[in-house]
Design a protein around this motif. Structure first.
Motif, PDB file in Angstrom:
ATOM      1  N   GLN A   1       0.545  -1.241  -0.085  1.00 55.00           N
ATOM      2  CA  GLN A   1       0.009   0.463   0.034  1.00 55.00           C
ATOM      3  C   GLN A   1       0.711   1.011   0.139  1.00 55.00           C
ATOM      4  OE1 GLN A   1      -2.385  -0.745   3.556  1.00 55.00           O
ATOM      5  NE2 GLN A   1      -4.170  -1.832   2.365  1.00 55.00           N
ATOM      6  N   ASP A   2       2.119   1.565   0.999  1.00 56.39           N
ATOM      7  CA  ASP A   2       2.721   2.280   0.985  1.00 56.39           C
ATOM      8  C   ASP A   2       3.753   2.792  -0.115  1.00 56.39           C
ATOM      9  OD1 ASP A   2       2.031   2.721   3.987  1.00 56.39           O
ATOM     10  OD2 ASP A   2       3.961   3.212   4.186  1.00 56.39           O
ATOM     11  N   TYR A   3       3.953   2.052  -1.152  1.00 53.23           N
ATOM     12  CA  TYR A   3       4.669   1.936  -1.624  1.00 53.23           C
ATOM     13  C   TYR A   3       3.738   1.791  -3.294  1.00 53.23           C
ATOM     14  CZ  TYR A   3       8.017   0.783  -5.561  1.00 53.23           C
ATOM     15  OH  TYR A   3       9.443   0.823  -7.222  1.00 53.23           O
ATOM     16  N   VAL A   4       3.035   1.485  -3.037  1.00 57.00           N
ATOM     17  CA  VAL A   4       1.949   2.549  -4.770  1.00 57.00           C
ATOM     18  C   VAL A   4       1.424   3.655  -4.417  1.00 57.00           C
ATOM     19  CG1 VAL A   4      -0.662   1.923  -5.229  1.00 57.00           C
ATOM     20  CG2 VAL A   4       0.924  -0.080  -5.034  1.00 57.00           C
ATOM     21  N   GLY A   5       1.337   3.648  -3.141  1.00 54.45           N
ATOM     22  CA  GLY A   5       1.136   5.544  -3.015  1.00 54.45           C
ATOM     23  C   GLY A   5       2.417   6.019  -2.873  1.00 54.45           C
ATOM     24  N   THR A   6       3.101   5.752  -2.600  1.00 58.98           N
ATOM     25  CA  THR A   6       4.647   6.868  -2.768  1.00 58.98           C
ATOM     26  C   THR A   6       5.171   7.438  -3.732  1.00 58.98           C
ATOM     27  OG1 THR A   6       6.135   5.162  -0.902  1.00 58.98           O
ATOM     28  CG2 THR A   6       4.606   6.804   0.174  1.00 58.98           C
ATOM     29  N   GLU A   7       5.242   5.474  -3.657  1.00 57.25           N
ATOM     30  CA  GLU A   7       6.748   5.397  -5.424  1.00 57.25           C
ATOM     31  C   GLU A   7       8.173   4.906  -5.217  1.00 57.25           C
ATOM     32  OE1 GLU A   7       5.833   7.165  -9.487  1.00 57.25           O
ATOM     33  OE2 GLU A   7       3.859   7.600  -8.870  1.00 57.25           O
ATOM     34  N   GLU A   8       7.878   5.592  -3.454  1.00 58.35           N
ATOM     35  CA  GLU A   8       9.318   5.203  -3.248  1.00 58.35           C
ATOM     36  C   GLU A   8      10.002   4.276  -1.694  1.00 58.35           C
ATOM     37  OE1 GLU A   8      10.390   8.545  -1.578  1.00 58.35           O
ATOM     38  OE2 GLU A   8      10.560   9.580  -3.473  1.00 58.35           O
ATOM     39  N   PRO A   9      10.408   3.182  -2.017  1.00 57.25           N
ATOM     40  CA  PRO A   9      11.153   2.054  -1.592  1.00 57.25           C
ATOM     41  C   PRO A   9      10.602   2.715   0.132  1.00 57.25           C
ATOM     42  CG  PRO A   9      12.609   2.402  -2.810  1.00 57.25           C
ATOM     43  CD  PRO A   9      11.753   3.791  -2.878  1.00 57.25           C
ATOM     44  N   VAL A  10      10.236   1.203   0.937  1.00 51.56           N
ATOM     45  CA  VAL A  10       9.923   1.726   3.192  1.00 51.56           C
ATOM     46  C   VAL A  10      10.566   1.119   3.522  1.00 51.56           C
ATOM     47  CG1 VAL A  10       7.569   0.264   1.726  1.00 51.56           C
ATOM     48  CG2 VAL A  10       7.806   0.592   4.079  1.00 51.56           C
TER      49      VAL A  10
ATOM     50  N   GLY B   1      10.958 -14.119  -0.459  1.00 52.93           N
ATOM     51  CA  GLY B   1      11.352 -13.425  -2.179  1.00 52.93           C
ATOM     52  C   GLY B   1       9.899 -13.218  -2.415  1.00 52.93           C
ATOM     53  N   TYR B   2       9.271 -11.958  -1.317  1.00 48.68           N
ATOM     54  CA  TYR B   2       8.077 -11.356  -1.632  1.00 48.68           C
ATOM     55  C   TYR B   2       8.459  -9.364  -1.187  1.00 48.68           C
ATOM     56  CZ  TYR B   2       5.360 -14.959  -0.252  1.00 48.68           C
ATOM     57  OH  TYR B   2       4.910 -16.522  -0.228  1.00 48.68           O
ATOM     58  N   ILE B   3      10.015  -9.637  -0.886  1.00 53.63           N
ATOM     59  CA  ILE B   3      10.076  -8.653  -1.311  1.00 53.63           C
ATOM     60  C   ILE B   3      11.645  -7.556  -1.585  1.00 53.63           C
ATOM     61  CG2 ILE B   3       8.405  -7.208  -0.307  1.00 53.63           C
ATOM     62  CD1 ILE B   3      10.129  -7.260   2.375  1.00 53.63           C
ATOM     63  N   ALA B   4      11.991  -6.881  -1.747  1.00 49.85           N
ATOM     64  CA  ALA B   4      13.462  -6.838  -2.221  1.00 49.85           C
ATOM     65  C   ALA B   4      14.071  -5.582  -1.757  1.00 49.85           C
ATOM     66  CB  ALA B   4      13.683  -7.222  -3.580  1.00 49.85           C
ATOM     67  N   GLN B   5      15.392  -5.459  -1.860  1.00 47.62           N
ATOM     68  CA  GLN B   5      16.007  -3.863  -1.431  1.00 47.62           C
ATOM     69  C   GLN B   5      16.288  -3.067  -2.845  1.00 47.62           C
ATOM     70  OE1 GLN B   5      17.945  -3.696   1.377  1.00 47.62           O
ATOM     71  NE2 GLN B   5      18.403  -5.442   1.764  1.00 47.62           N
ATOM     72  N   PRO B   6      16.504  -2.516  -3.544  1.00 48.85           N
ATOM     73  CA  PRO B   6      16.674  -1.916  -4.537  1.00 48.85           C
ATOM     74  C   PRO B   6      18.466  -2.056  -4.290  1.00 48.85           C
ATOM     75  CG  PRO B   6      15.134  -0.032  -4.345  1.00 48.85           C
ATOM     76  CD  PRO B   6      15.225  -1.757  -3.218  1.00 48.85           C
ATOM     77  N   HIS B   7      18.730  -2.055  -3.096  1.00 53.19           N
ATOM     78  CA  HIS B   7      20.578  -1.807  -3.304  1.00 53.19           C
ATOM     79  C   HIS B   7      20.724  -2.029  -1.472  1.00 53.19           C
ATOM     80  CE1 HIS B   7      19.716   2.625  -2.630  1.00 53.19           C
ATOM     81  NE2 HIS B   7      19.234   2.966  -3.944  1.00 53.19           N
ATOM     82  N   THR B   8      21.050  -1.862  -0.811  1.00 52.41           N
ATOM     83  CA  THR B   8      21.817  -2.600   0.335  1.00 52.41           C
ATOM     84  C   THR B   8      20.905  -1.016   1.111  1.00 52.41           C
ATOM     85  OG1 THR B   8      23.671  -3.201  -0.099  1.00 52.41           O
ATOM     86  CG2 THR B   8      23.260  -3.771   2.031  1.00 52.41           C
TER      87      THR B   8
ATOM     88  N   ILE C   1      11.140  -3.135  -1.525  1.00 52.46           N
ATOM     89  CA  ILE C   1       9.708  -2.710  -1.937  1.00 52.46           C
ATOM     90  C   ILE C   1       8.911  -3.940  -2.756  1.00 52.46           C
ATOM     91  CG2 ILE C   1      10.778  -0.454  -3.528  1.00 52.46           C
ATOM     92  CD1 ILE C   1      11.557  -2.553  -6.019  1.00 52.46           C
ATOM     93  N   PRO C   2       7.962  -4.542  -3.352  1.00 53.57           N
ATOM     94  CA  PRO C   2       7.411  -5.710  -3.398  1.00 53.57           C
ATOM     95  C   PRO C   2       7.876  -6.433  -4.999  1.00 53.57           C
ATOM     96  CG  PRO C   2       5.807  -4.127  -3.516  1.00 53.57           C
ATOM     97  CD  PRO C   2       6.582  -3.715  -3.165  1.00 53.57           C
ATOM     98  N   THR C   3       8.060  -7.727  -4.567  1.00 52.59           N
ATOM     99  CA  THR C   3       8.437  -8.405  -5.983  1.00 52.59           C
ATOM    100  C   THR C   3       7.025  -8.387  -6.766  1.00 52.59           C
ATOM    101  OG1 THR C   3       8.746 -10.474  -5.344  1.00 52.59           O
ATOM    102  CG2 THR C   3      10.307  -9.319  -4.902  1.00 52.59           C
ATOM    103  N   ASP C   4       7.196  -9.040  -8.089  1.00 47.36           N
ATOM    104  CA  ASP C   4       6.155  -9.667  -8.583  1.00 47.36           C
ATOM    105  C   ASP C   4       4.870 -10.700  -7.541  1.00 47.36           C
ATOM    106  OD1 ASP C   4       6.937  -8.039 -10.887  1.00 47.36           O
ATOM    107  OD2 ASP C   4       7.478  -9.427 -12.108  1.00 47.36           O
ATOM    108  N   LYS C   5       6.176 -11.529  -7.016  1.00 45.25           N
ATOM    109  CA  LYS C   5       5.410 -12.799  -5.883  1.00 45.25           C
ATOM    110  C   LYS C   5       4.653 -12.153  -4.528  1.00 45.25           C
ATOM    111  CE  LYS C   5       6.803 -16.617  -3.719  1.00 45.25           C
ATOM    112  NZ  LYS C   5       8.551 -17.297  -2.950  1.00 45.25           N
TER     113      LYS C   5
END
Lengths: 338, 338
Positions: free
Chosen positions: B15-24, B53-60, B65-69
């Motif tokens: 929900q947060d990521y969809v709203g803000t478009e930023e990693p939470v 595998g449900y979420i991931a980080q763009p970098h350490t 952010i959520p993954t497709d899974k």
DNA sequence: CTTTGGCACTCCCATGCGAAGAGTGCCAGG
DNA sequence: CCTGGCACTCTTCGCATGGGAGTGCCAAAG
């Protein structure tokens, strides 16, 4: 009046800028084009061209880029239309000949234009009012329900449902169909209103209401608003616009979705030849950094609709104009054959 | 199996990521949602979710952010379909009721879907093979030239030119028209081939060639390839995709121009309800960072075609699903009425 | 009057560095 | 199992620096 050499400098600037997408400086110019003069001279010419408003600098100490006015002069005086090569012409013809119906012709034309020019292509369907009637068909779907089908000489088919005020017999329907066709078949759509004016008088009083309803539906389909359809394609080419494009591309995509805007864009072209509208010459604000190259096409001598492309003001005008003209010519041929 | 709280954390992240478009991050999460636990606890849960595998980080040292899974789980288990509000429903209905013909219905549906979801809308025309025949019309345009017009119960009209091997009299034409309609009117298109099989036998030998030609043209229009048409709109919404979009938007625009790709996209949906395909679940490579929400629509109980939207995987799934479902429902109603 | 070479000047842009901020992972204690 | 603390990582931003491209102007030559 600008000297001959200054015009050549302008032409060189336009060509280089279109090629490289980067502001072009005096030194690069003398290297790439043999103008026979030194960079310093070119600098003086550039200053003059800038003074006149044909070119501009993004910032001090950057190269020059053409302004809308510069492109206009280039298109009008400095460049011709680049004709298609023979293989290209053959390819166009072959591709268009495979079409099975009008929708297909239009769809293929859009693809073709988009591929040839690597820009966004817009093709208007043949206008109803400028076509002639091939046939009007009436089908009884229910006692008080008639379907009206219009067929033009360009292969366009338009249909409407008509809810009749009273049940309408099969014989009356056949009668109306026959009378209608004998009056309008082969005539231009724009003449239809006058030709059917007194048609209800020939019918029994109880059928007149229905006949009028059918006729008014027929006339409705001819009003400008409904009769103009178009198809667009090649929007993926917008991504080549520039590196700044979130801001550029957005209004363009929006404009492309507004049929009305597009129709105006194409419609303003009066010239029998290819028309070019550059940057701010386009009335629509979102298209201030794009150019539109359009031309009429038609099965015979007269244009029944327009087609064209939308691209960045920085485009290859001679090539684009050549492609647009060639495609229009072949589409006209295809329509005449069908 | 994930604990209840971890699922809540996942839901909150989506929900947060969809709203803000930023990693939470863990801290922001505990502030915005009252999970009743501290950031540290959330961090542990996040580590677990990442492990699965449900979420991931763009970098350490960035948020998650959520993954497709992750989205898949969210759609399947954590979120419902958000129903439209009453005013929204009324607006949809009003807007669609103004349509004058099928093209208009489809065009309006596309606009509506694009506006409601703020994404790219795709609407397939009612399939021929899944519709029933309302009428088949034959028009003689020249002695050896016939136009074939097909009309479906959903209002779709398809036409083809037929070049006859021999001249074909008006009476024979009327005969063929009558026989053809008596056999196929009201029947499903998919049954047509069998129903007309032996039709040439009823005609004089000299007409049989023409009759066969007409029939084979009729059957040709029913093959999958030709019969699937669609309309798209709202491409301007692609600009909301992300800030990196030159790379993202390009393949999407390209895919949208390939009718075949789009048809597959919609066509794969089997479910009677709303289908969601997330990111890499889409076969087409260019659409690996987009999700497709689609559903069938139809005039009666059965679906005659599909419609849906294409948007970033980071989309408001409940809202989008609700809009798609609602629009499909009303389009079905409109088609049933016409 | 036009062309040319020289030269100082301006402005953009890439690069590097440092500080700030956000977020994580881990650990020890409750 | 939850929590607070803490060190660590990595990005992002601001800022200064240097190089480069290009211009404008001037004085001299054709």
């Amino acid at each position: 009046m600008l000297s001959e050499r200054r015009l050549q400098v302008l032409r060189a600037i336009v060509q280089d800028y279109v090629g490289t997408e980067e502001p072009v400086g005096s030194k690069a110019l003398t290297e790439r084009h043999n103008l026979g003069v030194s960079p310093a001279t070119v600098r003086n010419d550039m200053a003059a061209l800038e003074e006149e408003g044909y070119i501009a600098q993004p910032h001090t100490s950057a190269g020059r880029i053409p302004t809308d006015k510069g492109y206009r002069l280039f298109v009008d005086k400095l460049a011709g239309v680049k004709p298609m090569t023979a293989p290209e012409r053959r390819a166009i013809q072959n591709f268009l000949e495979g079409a099975v119906d009008l929708d297909d012709v239009v769809a293929r034309t859009v693809r073709l234009l988009a591929q040839l020019t690597r820009q966004v292509a817009v093709v208007q369907y043949p206008s109803l009012t400028r076509s002639t009637v091939r046939h009007v068909e009436l089908l009884s779907l229910a006692p008080a329900r008639v379907m009206l089908v219009l067929i033009t000489d360009t292969g366009r088919v338009e249909q409407r449902m008509v809810d009749c005020p009273a049940p309408f017999g099969e014989t009356s329907l056949a009668d109306l169909r026959a009378r209608l066709n004998s009056r309008v078949a082969g005539r231009r759509f724009s003449d239809v209103p006058k030709l059917v004016e007194d048609l209800p008088d020939a019918f029994e009083p109880e059928d007149r209401g229905t006949v009028s309803t059918v006729l008014s539906t027929l006339l409705e389909t001819l009003v400008e608003e409904n009769e103009e359809r178009l198809m667009i394609g090649g929007t993926a080419n917008l991504t080549r616009f520039g590196h700044d494009f979130p801001l550029t591309i957005r209004p363009v995509l929006e404009a492309l979705e507004e049929q009305v805007v597009l129709l105006k864009l194409l419609g303003e072209a009066k010239d029998p030849g290819v028309t070019v509208r550059i940057g701010h010459e386009n009335a629509h604000e979102g298209l201030n950094s794009t150019s539109v190259v359009s031309v009429g096409y038609g099965s015979g001598g007269e244009a029944v609709a327009k087609l064209g492309v939308v691209g960045p003001t920085r485009m290859d005008y001679p090539g684009t104009m050549g492609a647009v003209r060639a495609v229009a010519r072949y589409v006209g041929q295809i329509l005449a054959e069908s």
